[in-house]
Design an enzyme around this catalytic site. Structure first.
Site, PDB file in Angstrom:
ATOM      1  CD  GLU A 170      -2.914   1.213   2.310  1.00  0.00           C
ATOM      2  OE1 GLU A 170      -2.740   0.469   3.281  1.00  0.00           O
ATOM      3  OE2 GLU A 170      -3.840   2.004   2.225  1.00  0.00           O
ATOM      4  CB  ALA A 185       0.515  -2.388  11.597  1.00  0.00           C
ATOM      5  CD  GLU A 220      -4.983  -2.153   5.519  1.00  0.00           C
ATOM      6  OE1 GLU A 220      -4.068  -1.697   6.242  1.00  0.00           O
ATOM      7  OE2 GLU A 220      -5.621  -1.438   4.716  1.00  0.00           O
ATOM      8  CG  ASN A 221      -0.010  -6.804   3.925  1.00  0.00           C
ATOM      9  OD1 ASN A 221      -0.083  -5.920   3.092  1.00  0.00           O
ATOM     10  ND2 ASN A 221       0.899  -6.795   4.897  1.00  0.00           N
ATOM     11  CD  GLU A 231      -3.046  -2.286  10.644  1.00  0.00           C
ATOM     12  OE1 GLU A 231      -3.534  -2.444   9.511  1.00  0.00           O
ATOM     13  OE2 GLU A 231      -2.651  -1.177  11.062  1.00  0.00           O
ATOM     14  CG  HIS A 236      -7.856  -2.148   7.740  1.00  0.00           C
ATOM     15  ND1 HIS A 236      -8.700  -1.215   7.187  1.00  0.00           N
ATOM     16  CD2 HIS A 236      -6.776  -1.451   8.188  1.00  0.00           C
ATOM     17  CE1 HIS A 236      -8.159   0.002   7.296  1.00  0.00           C
ATOM     18  NE2 HIS A 236      -6.994  -0.117   7.908  1.00  0.00           N
ATOM     19  CD  GLU A 274      -6.653   3.134   6.575  1.00  0.00           C
ATOM     20  OE1 GLU A 274      -6.857   2.942   7.780  1.00  0.00           O
ATOM     21  OE2 GLU A 274      -6.020   2.317   5.853  1.00  0.00           O
TER      22      GLU A 274
END
Ligand code: 0A1
Ligand code: ZN
Length: 853
Positions: free
Chosen positions: A122, A258, A260-261, A294, A297, A316
């Site tokens: 990102e 951090a 959030e993959n 995270e 998300h 967000e």
């Protein structure tokens, strides 16, 4: 200056991509300097698109080969990527590229940190991994194979569920379509802290936090926070986790907090690793919040993502709002609200009221990385909070259910979000939508009237011009109000007034005696409030307001007034404030954490902003002196109370990071910092020696440094912690934070020569340069040495890490508040930065916007 002017991207120019991606298969052959990435991507023409040009993003890639349907294809290199001629039918793209993770110091794409491979995609990092339509509205499933030679990478992780693995390889499958910005890969010598979770429908999930050997003992808290987050999202939002495993990795070199993959969250180690000995209560709370953020998300961001980067607040703002609700539920609602408002005023207000002001949904950008801002995140969350206040809790819950039902698996816009609320409530939200498009902080002014038995509040709103927005329309502002009588009883419980016009009056009939209003309860809107009341009224609200937020706010207003009078007229600290505060501190029925917040006072930077708004030129030295004098007055007038307060809030037994004991420690430490002014550091020295946790050790060190008695403690601290990077960050920061204004720049300068000043590590750079910029009186010390030092280092960091450099340029955003001499010095530094050859697009955009103030 860069030769070609950077390109500006506009929201209004959005068009869909010409192709749909049906599947992505990637093979990574890892090598520190020559990693090969092989991609097989199934494309088909997008029937909804008008532009069918086949363009793939790609940066810093060496193309080895490209094929379409198995045949070599000639590609054309264009700005930011490549083009090719493709069939007007489904086809398979195959490419092989080479990249150099070791040389990647920008920490975007695939890079190395302490010998470990790691990615950050990102917002637009995937294009540094392979050629791809790197935009959030292109979603696909991903299958992955990771290969590596040798023993350095026994662990190889990616998104989704682990599939077959063996010596030197691992396969991963992510069944959920996702945009490329959620792609992640990690490989290295890592150890897992494992656990498991059973979802509400009974599905087992394997959980793991992966760390470097030596950090295993710092994972337990993060794991508990993860399980609490998973349970909370099921209970409060009905959201269940959707893969067989959930992995978190801690990495030392990371630009942000951090990421959030999908199924593989990557964390800055400072935002996940914690042990009682090395992390403070504040660190624990932040870690809990970021783990939750995270994790949340997964639904607000991943399952429902953004159509384009202008919609960033869609994920967000909502996710910050959700993590704030979580923290309020886990800890204390008023304390969390006060903490958040303090942060909003410290970070978002200066942004919204200066040259970097932009709407919650920006309409243009040059570098999207510059828009991961307090406005998008924190004001974005405030906007969600206002929406919930306006429609009510039940309607909010119903709207969210509809949002998840309607948009699961899609890439959405703010229009979609608002539409969900309009459809589920029947309300017209077109005026509310201005919160997304109008920048700046609205100013609400209140006038009271009492006639017969009717009490009236006359409210008005206005908004100062902001860059690109001279004229503003009135916004919908929810103003929560309660009325009290002279005894402090609530005669009207909290009501939400909807201020929608420039001027509007609200009447409250049937009050035989004049009620006392408590306005903007719970900080119901991100505005500034002007309400001309005297200090007796403030002292009354401080003693009696039934709204915990406004009670705190009354104390804050008294403190601000006292400080302003000291700065402007040399007045002594306000007795009304000190007496009111003393009574509150003595009230043991009040939460210690809340009382600790009460002891605080407006920051020096906030005072500078207030003076600037009043049309005056803030003098950082005078503000510093007044702030110190007020603290000294607190120490003196609470002299009898402080030892008792300190003693009563010592926590017995083993350390626990929960809100209860943490609140007690925060009150004891606030008392300690004042007490040190009276006892010359005796209590602080004892606390330092006896401390068995970082909260007590670090606050004692701070108090000792403040009293100029910290030399021995400093070196003992260093000796004890020299091998713990996260603690050494604190060691650097604390010394700058506690330095006298005249010594701040020289202290920071000396640190740049320290063997441990690993400036390419963003945490370390921020521990020194970020804290320099936050020390108001030190950064703005009259010789301008702070400005020059920061500029020198930003210039040095820019070619290495543009993202972190650009973010830190915001230290200069408030420059127009100050006197001509300081402005001149800052302008010189900004122009010096802007004039660098090859300056990054990130930093160029920031410096240009700030200079255009
Ligand atoms: N989406 C992450 C924050 C984040 C944003 C950008 C990054 O690199 C440019 C990294 C992380 C979050 O909200 O937590
Ligand atoms: Zn986020």
């Amino acid at each position: 200056m860069k030769d070609a002017a950077p390109q500006t991207i506009y929201l209004k120019d959005y068009t869909p991509f010409g192709f749909i991606v049906d599947s992505v298969a990637l093979t990574f052959r890892l090598h520190p300097t020559a990693t090969r990435v092989l991609s097989t991507i199934r494309f088909r023409p997008n029937p909804d698109a008008t532009d069918n040009r086949f363009f793939l993003h790609g940066e810093q890639l060496t193309l080895i080969s490209a094929k379409i349907n198995g045949t070599d294809v000639t590609t054309r290199t264009v700005e930011g990527g490549i083009e090719a001629d493709v069939p007007n039918a489904p086809f398979t793209w195959e490419a092989e590229v080479e990249i150099n993770p070791q040389a990647n110091t920008a920490l975007e794409g695939l890079y190395m940190s302490n010998g470990m491979y790691c990615t950050q995609c990102e917002a637009e990092g995937f294009r540094k991994i392979t050629y791809y339509p790197d935009r959030p509205d292109v979603m696909s499933t991903f299958d992955l194979r990771i290969e590596a030679d040798g023993d350095n990478t026994p662990v190889m992780l990616s998104n989704g569920n682990g599939a077959e693995s063996g010596a030197g390889f691992a396969n991963w499958t992510d069944p959920w379509p996702k945009p490329a910005y959620l792609f992640a890969l990690v490989a290295g010598d890592l150890i897992a802290h494992e656990d498991s979770f059973t979802t509400m429908s009974g599905k087992p999930v394997k959980l793991a936090i992966w760390v470097r050997p030596g950090d295993e003992h710092k994972c337990a808290f993060g794991m508990e926070a993860l399980k609490k987050s998973m349970t909370w999202d099921e209970e409060v939002y009905g959201r269940e986790y959707d893969l067989d495993e959930f992995n978190i990795v801690a990495v030392d070199d990371f630009n942000m907090g951090a990421m959030e993959n999908k199924g593989l969250n990557i964390f800055n180690s400072s935002c996940v690793l914690a042990s009682p000995e090395t992390a403070t209560d504040g660190n624990f709370e932040r870690i809990e919040a970021i783990i939750a953020h995270e994790y949340f998300h997964n639904w607000t961001g991943n399952r429902i993502t953004c159509r384009d980067w202008f919609q960033l607040c869609l994920k967000e703002g909502l996710t910050v709002f959700r993590d704030a609700q979580f923290t309020a539920d886990m800890r204390s609602e008023p304390v969390k609200r006060i903490d958040d408002v303090i942060a909003l005023r410290a970070r978002q207000f200066p942004e919204d009221q200066g040259p970097l002001s932009h709407p919650v949904r920006p309409e243009s950008f040059q570098e999207i990385n510059n828009f991961y801002t307090a406005t998008v995140y924190e004001k974005g969350a405030e906007v969600i909070g206002m929406l919930k206040t306006l429609v009510g809790d039940e309607a909010y819950a119903k709207a969210l259910d509809l949002y998840f039902d309607r948009h699961d698996g899609q890439a959405c816009t703010i229009e979609d979000w608002i539409q969900v609320f309009e459809d589920s409530t029947g309300r017209d939200l077109s005026q509310f939508k201005l919160w997304y498009s109008q920048s700046g902080t609205p100013e609400v002014t209140v006038r009271e009237e009492y006639e017969g038995d009717t009490f009236t509040l006359h409210l008005s709103q206005k908004s100062a011009p902001t860059p690109g927005q001279d004229q503003k329309a009135p916004q919908v502002i929810p103003v929560a109000v309660g009325l009290l009588n002279d005894n402090g009883d609530e005669v009207l419980p909290t009501q939400v007034l909807e201020l929608t016009e420039t001027e509007q009056s609200f009447t409250f009939p049937g009050h035989a005696t004049r009620p006392i209003p408590s306005i903007l309860r719970g900080f119901s809107a991100p505005v500034t409030l002007t309400h001309d009341i005297d200090n007796d009224r403030r002292a009354f609200l401080l003693a009696h307001d039934t709204d915990a937020f406004n009670r705190w706010e009354a104390g804050r207003d008294l403190a601000r007034d006292s400080l302003l009078k000291a700065i402007q007229q040399g007045e002594a600290p306000s007795a009304a404030y000190l007496d009111g505060l003393k009574a509150l501190l003595r009230d043991d029925s009040l939460d210690p954490a809340y009382r600790a917040l009460m002891l605080g006072q407006p920051s020096q930077s906030e005072l500078a902003a207030t003076l600037h708004k009043m049309g005056e030129t803030p003098d950082p030295a005078a503000i510093h002196a007044a702030s110190e004098a007020l603290r000294e007055a607190k120490a003196q007038s609470f002299a009898e109370l402080l030892p008792a307060l300190y003693a009563a809030n010592q926590v017995e037994g083993p350390y626990r990071p929960d809100a209860g004991p943490a609140g007690q420690r925060s009150l004891a430490n606030a008392a300690l910092s004042l007490l040190t002014r009276l006892d010359g550091g005796e209590t602080a020295a004892k606390q330092f020696d006896a401390a068995d946790n970082m909260t007590l050790q670090l606050s004692a060190l701070g108090a000792l440094l403040d009293a100029a008695k910290g030399e021995d403690a400093l070196s003992a601290f260093y000796d004890q912690w020299q091998n713990d990077r996260l603690v050494i960050d604190k060691w650097f920061s604390m010394q700058i934070m506690q330095a006298k204004p005249e010594n701040v720049a020289t202290t920071a300068q000396a640190f740049t020569q320290h063997a441990d000043f690993d400036w390419k590590n963003p945490n370390r750079f921020r521990a020194v340069m970020g804290v320099l910029a936050m020390h108001h009186a030190g950064f703005h010390f009259e010789d301008g040495a702070g400005y020059t030092l920061l500029a020198d280092w930003l210039i040095k960091l820019d070619p290495v890490n543009p993202q972190t450099t650009a973010r830190m340029c915001s230290a200069f955003q408030t420059w127009k508040r100050y006197d001509e001499t300081r402005q001149g010095k800052i302008r010189t530094e900004l122009e010096r930065i802007a004039g660098q050859d090859g300056l990054s697009r990130d930093t160029t955009e920031m410096v240009t916007r700030i200079l255009n103030a």
